[in-house]
Design a protein around this motif. Sequence first.
Motif, PDB file in Angstrom:
ATOM      1  N   LYS A  26       0.560  -1.197  -0.104  1.00 15.41           N
ATOM      2  CA  LYS A  26       0.058  -0.175   0.039  1.00 15.41           C
ATOM      3  C   LYS A  26       0.795   1.173   0.029  1.00 15.41           C
ATOM      4  O   LYS A  26       0.455   2.259  -0.254  1.00 15.41           O
ATOM      5  CB  LYS A  26      -1.004   0.141   1.339  1.00 15.41           C
ATOM      6  N   ASN A  27       2.213   1.002   0.241  1.00 14.05           N
ATOM      7  CA  ASN A  27       3.151   2.343   0.417  1.00 14.05           C
ATOM      8  C   ASN A  27       3.570   2.540  -1.051  1.00 14.05           C
ATOM      9  O   ASN A  27       4.102   3.631  -1.157  1.00 14.05           O
ATOM     10  CB  ASN A  27       4.221   2.252   1.328  1.00 14.05           C
ATOM     11  N   PHE A  28       3.063   2.079  -1.815  1.00 14.67           N
ATOM     12  CA  PHE A  28       3.585   1.943  -3.282  1.00 14.67           C
ATOM     13  C   PHE A  28       2.769   2.277  -4.478  1.00 14.67           C
ATOM     14  O   PHE A  28       2.879   2.493  -5.503  1.00 14.67           O
ATOM     15  CB  PHE A  28       4.504   0.841  -3.859  1.00 14.67           C
ATOM     16  N   GLY A  29       1.231   2.377  -4.037  1.00 14.10           N
ATOM     17  CA  GLY A  29       0.279   2.577  -5.208  1.00 14.10           C
ATOM     18  C   GLY A  29      -0.995   2.311  -4.481  1.00 14.10           C
ATOM     19  O   GLY A  29      -1.234   2.126  -3.305  1.00 14.10           O
ATOM     20  N   TRP A  30      -2.096   2.244  -5.241  1.00 10.95           N
ATOM     21  CA  TRP A  30      -3.198   2.265  -4.971  1.00 10.95           C
ATOM     22  C   TRP A  30      -3.957   1.260  -5.853  1.00 10.95           C
ATOM     23  O   TRP A  30      -3.383   0.720  -6.868  1.00 10.95           O
ATOM     24  CB  TRP A  30      -4.224   3.438  -5.027  1.00 10.95           C
ATOM     25  N   THR A  31      -5.179   0.579  -5.519  1.00 16.91           N
ATOM     26  CA  THR A  31      -5.807  -0.437  -6.094  1.00 16.91           C
ATOM     27  C   THR A  31      -7.200  -0.170  -6.537  1.00 16.91           C
ATOM     28  O   THR A  31      -7.746   0.611  -6.145  1.00 16.91           O
ATOM     29  CB  THR A  31      -5.919  -1.964  -5.385  1.00 16.91           C
ATOM     30  N   ARG A  32      -7.824  -1.017  -7.711  1.00 19.66           N
ATOM     31  CA  ARG A  32      -9.284  -0.808  -7.933  1.00 19.66           C
ATOM     32  C   ARG A  32      -9.459  -2.246  -8.530  1.00 19.66           C
ATOM     33  O   ARG A  32      -8.688  -2.853  -9.339  1.00 19.66           O
ATOM     34  CB  ARG A  32      -9.408   0.086  -8.971  1.00 19.66           C
ATOM     35  N   THR A  33     -10.853  -2.763  -8.550  1.00 17.16           N
ATOM     36  CA  THR A  33     -11.286  -3.977  -8.974  1.00 17.16           C
ATOM     37  C   THR A  33     -12.077  -3.589 -10.428  1.00 17.16           C
ATOM     38  O   THR A  33     -12.353  -2.295 -10.585  1.00 17.16           O
ATOM     39  CB  THR A  33     -12.265  -4.789  -8.298  1.00 17.16           C
ATOM     40  N   GLY A 115     -13.822  -7.692 -13.418  1.00 17.79           N
ATOM     41  CA  GLY A 115     -14.129  -7.631 -11.711  1.00 17.79           C
ATOM     42  C   GLY A 115     -13.279  -8.792 -11.094  1.00 17.79           C
ATOM     43  O   GLY A 115     -13.251  -8.869  -9.784  1.00 17.79           O
ATOM     44  N   PHE A 116     -12.721  -9.908 -12.006  1.00 20.06           N
ATOM     45  CA  PHE A 116     -12.024 -10.906 -11.440  1.00 20.06           C
ATOM     46  C   PHE A 116     -10.592 -10.566 -11.041  1.00 20.06           C
ATOM     47  O   PHE A 116      -9.752 -11.355 -10.766  1.00 20.06           O
ATOM     48  CB  PHE A 116     -12.378 -12.071 -12.137  1.00 20.06           C
ATOM     49  N   THR A 117     -10.130  -9.377 -11.791  1.00 26.63           N
ATOM     50  CA  THR A 117      -8.720  -8.645 -11.788  1.00 26.63           C
ATOM     51  C   THR A 117      -8.789  -7.554 -10.839  1.00 26.63           C
ATOM     52  O   THR A 117      -9.870  -6.811 -10.801  1.00 26.63           O
ATOM     53  CB  THR A 117      -8.309  -8.516 -12.750  1.00 26.63           C
ATOM     54  N   ILE A 118      -7.746  -7.608 -10.268  1.00 29.10           N
ATOM     55  CA  ILE A 118      -7.314  -6.376  -9.417  1.00 29.10           C
ATOM     56  C   ILE A 118      -6.024  -5.378 -10.178  1.00 29.10           C
ATOM     57  O   ILE A 118      -5.098  -6.019 -10.375  1.00 29.10           O
ATOM     58  CB  ILE A 118      -7.029  -6.524  -8.065  1.00 29.10           C
ATOM     59  N   ARG A 119      -6.520  -4.123 -10.333  1.00 28.54           N
ATOM     60  CA  ARG A 119      -5.456  -3.315 -10.974  1.00 28.54           C
ATOM     61  C   ARG A 119      -4.993  -2.655  -9.920  1.00 28.54           C
ATOM     62  O   ARG A 119      -5.337  -1.888  -8.996  1.00 28.54           O
ATOM     63  CB  ARG A 119      -5.892  -2.421 -11.824  1.00 28.54           C
ATOM     64  N   PHE A 120      -3.282  -2.688  -9.733  1.00 26.75           N
ATOM     65  CA  PHE A 120      -2.495  -1.896  -8.888  1.00 26.75           C
ATOM     66  C   PHE A 120      -1.826  -0.989  -9.588  1.00 26.75           C
ATOM     67  O   PHE A 120      -1.166  -1.071 -10.652  1.00 26.75           O
ATOM     68  CB  PHE A 120      -1.549  -3.011  -8.257  1.00 26.75           C
ATOM     69  N   ARG A 121      -2.133   0.150  -9.385  1.00 23.68           N
ATOM     70  CA  ARG A 121      -1.374   1.623 -10.210  1.00 23.68           C
ATOM     71  C   ARG A 121      -0.314   2.098  -9.336  1.00 23.68           C
ATOM     72  O   ARG A 121      -0.683   2.538  -8.140  1.00 23.68           O
ATOM     73  CB  ARG A 121      -2.294   2.510 -10.390  1.00 23.68           C
ATOM     74  N   PRO A 122       1.010   2.017  -9.481  1.00 26.29           N
ATOM     75  CA  PRO A 122       2.216   2.483  -8.631  1.00 26.29           C
ATOM     76  C   PRO A 122       2.186   3.926  -8.896  1.00 26.29           C
ATOM     77  O   PRO A 122       1.736   4.686  -9.725  1.00 26.29           O
ATOM     78  CB  PRO A 122       3.395   1.740  -9.472  1.00 26.29           C
ATOM     79  N   THR A 123       2.324   4.436  -7.742  1.00 26.24           N
ATOM     80  CA  THR A 123       2.656   5.962  -7.499  1.00 26.24           C
ATOM     81  C   THR A 123       4.162   6.246  -6.903  1.00 26.24           C
ATOM     82  O   THR A 123       4.270   7.308  -7.055  1.00 26.24           O
ATOM     83  CB  THR A 123       1.642   6.492  -6.769  1.00 26.24           C
TER      84      THR A 123
END
Length: 423
Positions: A26-33, A115-123
């Motif tokens: 969580k210190n490196f980005g955020w997620t969304r389904t 919706g069966f995947t999770i996107r992690f977008r690095p910040t």
Amino acid sequence: MNRKMKDSGIEWIGVVPEGWRIERLKNFGWTRTGISSLKQDDFGHGFPFLNYKNVYKNFEVDYNAIELVDCTELEREKYSIKKGDIFFTGSSETIEELGLSSVALKDWENAVFNGFTIRFRPTNKELDTNYSKYLFRSEVCRGYLAANDNSITRANLSQQRLLCMSIVIPPLSEQTAIANFLEDKCSKIDSLIELQHKMIDELKEYKKGIIQKVTTKGINNTEFKESGIEWIGEVPDEWVVKKLSMLIKLRQETGNFSTCFNFLGLENIESWSGKYVETENDYSEKQSDRYYKGDLLFSKLRPYLAKIYLAKEDGFCTGEFLVIKNFVGNLKYLFYVLLSQNFIDIVNSSTYGTKMPRASWNFIKNLNIPYPPLPEQITIASYLDEKCSNIDKIIDLKHQKIAELKDYKKSLIYEYVTGKREV
């Protein structure tokens, strides 16, 4: 390795080099389904749509295996895919496929994900994209998921659970070096694995060729005649062709399945070999077809899969098998005839139904097969048993080699992303 190590405090990570950090994702980005409210009519047109199958099959997003979906402008913005995004499988039938990741290496205009995947977008630029793809497919990620899995039917990964995952963060220069090293090493291992698969395919084709040749031409015959049957071609002078209905009978017996007996589903028979495959399926409440030792089971569903079984025991089976009995000849010879490429092809050409193609018994029983004298049938069966057994042993060795290469690749990735081996 001369550098100093320290305990990471995490069982499945073990020791890491001093100067490396253990951080929460969580210190490196955020997620969304992704999108979950889609209907059947939405598919087949519109914009590229990444699903979980595209994620777990490759390190990078496979742009050549993407279906299309229609969605709104708001959905395209909300569920967009940008270069450097990391996608995780959020739901899977097994823990082995859960959490596997792919990386988008370019911006993907108007593409969305499901919706069966999770996107992690690095910040946070302290996490190198190329390093991360190995990190998230290593036992670091697998160990965390296995230790925190509480699924019952399907393995599921929540955004919160993913963001709480501890990851190994070397200095950025080392991340780049590790990624470049593993890229080279894994590419070479993958090439070796691909070569083994190619050799397996060639061996299987060689085996099919031997079965086809010997069941129609014999072993050492020199004089031939036309059989009058296109798929058989020429046969030895002393052979005849006979209609199957003159040589076999169909067993049509049902009963209530008892756990004292074996049950055969189609998944229990290996394609093109007739080998029994153990599964964990429960058939305790089925009324099923009966078969007995010495019967020959032939799958009428998707006959191109060539699922044929010579029964070594009494048992029950799915109604998708034709249960053949009372062959007038050597049963093992008939097994190989039914397993031959040309016989399978002619049966498959007769199927009806699009989604679940089946062959009709009325068609199959009227097919002609090559019929040598009984002593020659026995000789052919014995010859093919030995030949096929030898080929199967080589194939098994190739599969063993593939498993060893995969294990080596897995351990290599783990040891380098945790610093136990130094580039």
